[in-house]
Write an enzyme that holds these catalytic residues in place. Sequence first.
Site, PDB file in Angstrom:
ATOM      1  N   GLU A   1      -4.931   1.880   2.462  1.00  0.00           N
ATOM      2  CA  GLU A   1      -5.032   0.720   3.350  1.00  0.00           C
ATOM      3  C   GLU A   1      -5.236   1.156   4.797  1.00  0.00           C
ATOM      4  OE1 GLU A   1      -3.651  -2.410   6.135  1.00  0.00           O
ATOM      5  OE2 GLU A   1      -2.832  -0.421   5.875  1.00  0.00           O
TER       6      GLU A   1
ATOM      7  N   HIS B   1       0.824  -1.213   0.000  1.00  0.00           N
ATOM      8  CA  HIS B   1       0.000   0.000   0.000  1.00  0.00           C
ATOM      9  C   HIS B   1       0.853   1.256   0.000  1.00  0.00           C
ATOM     10  CE1 HIS B   1       0.248   0.877   4.396  1.00  0.00           C
ATOM     11  NE2 HIS B   1       0.192  -0.412   4.554  1.00  0.00           N
TER      12      HIS B   1
HETATM   13 ZN   LIG Z   1       0.680  -1.412   6.293  1.00  0.00          ZN
END
Ligand SMILES: [Zn+2]
Length: 475
Positions: free
Chosen positions: A338, A292
């Site tokens: 995320e 991410h």
């Molecule tokens: Zn992470």
Amino acid sequence: MKIRRSTSAAVAATALLASCAGAPPEPLSAPTAFVPPADVADAIRVHALRTGGTWRLLEELCTTAPTRLSGSPGAERAVAWSVEAMRAAGLENVRLEPCTVPYWERGDVGEVVVVEPAEARGERLAMLALGGSVATPSDGLEADVVLVQSFAELSERADEVRGKLVLHGRPMDPTVSPFEAYGGAVAQRSRGAVEAARAGAVGSLCRSLSLATDDVPHTGGMRYDDGVPRIPSAALSTLATDRIAGWLAEGRRVRLAWRQNPRWREPVPSFNVVGELVGREQPEEIIVLGGHLDSWDVGQGAHDDAAGCVQTLEAVRLLKELELRPRRTLRVVFFMNEENGLAGGRAYREQHADEMGQHVLAIESDRGAYTPRGFTTNANAAALSALRAAVAPLAAFGADRVLPGGGGADISPMGPDGVVLVGYLPDPQRYFDLHHTAADTLDRVHPRELELGTVAIATLAWAVAEAPSALPRNP
Ligand SMILES: [Zn+2]
């Protein structure tokens, strides 16, 4: 650098690998088992360690966009950098895929100051507002502290809590693995404000989620429930929490003054960043690998998760440079959001719903850049044995474990489609020392450990993408 098979160099490489690994791996009986040839595995490892490309990418990302919280200008810079980095790596079909992300801003640093006990009056305790928290009143909040070890204790002591600050102080369980310990304690951060507000508290503090004893506070996501008052929420360092616990154990009154001014802004259009090494024979079959791109707004998110992103990019760049274009397509995805929403992971699954049946595997690297140990996976038994065959060469540096477990948050939306999910597994013991802190910076990443992670990911991704038969899907 191209790998030429059946040359004396390949024979030498095989011998070198065997000498590194000890005895050659046991033959694996599963029909899908495909062990990467030793010359390929060796070339990936030697080339990665010799060139150190992952570190250069990490340094660039951490300096170009040191903080990358969703919606922020830093995240936007990170997206722009990623497009350029994927192009420079020679990836194909480099593109942005849209997602809409929440945008929370910390505002000033904030402060928690001791009012009682008197001998500590005026001392500032190390704190960070939790991501998603509301502000305190602008002139601050002053109240006594009630320390609880569990939500059950909180509801038992609801009479004492009204009008107070609740401090959720249960340490992470030191007797289990760090990720299990985190899972067992994280509700204090994510749900603490809701539970405290239900009991009538005016603010919710939590002990930082760390196995270290230090003065580094850890932020992280928290949420509110509709119909429950939204009270401010922050983390105190483990040392600050322990001090308060000590005062309360002596029967002292603990009173704190607290001020913070984060705010929510309107959601922002953002992006996942995607690039490919298109497969030479079955390009429609896809292996996703990624991390991410967003991070918290303190430190540089070097371990979490700049390292994971650049490891997956460098893994594919290396294969391209070694002219190891596999049968199937390798697709690098840098997911957005995320940390506080998972908008990117969900958007990817939605936008690629039609080709989920062709997603052979998804690999996520989001557990830091420490010494590689192997991988975790949700794979069925046949796929598990194929994955174990694929990582056999990683025994050369002790990274050949494939354990049952999850893949990673960003790729988790693909699980219900039967996509086999894999999470890269570095040594977990120190991961939570730096997680979501100002101390998660480039200088805390070890270049060799980082690079060996790239080797592990590249080897696994190549083997699954090159194997004569596709990895068996999950039911
Ligand atoms: Zn992470």
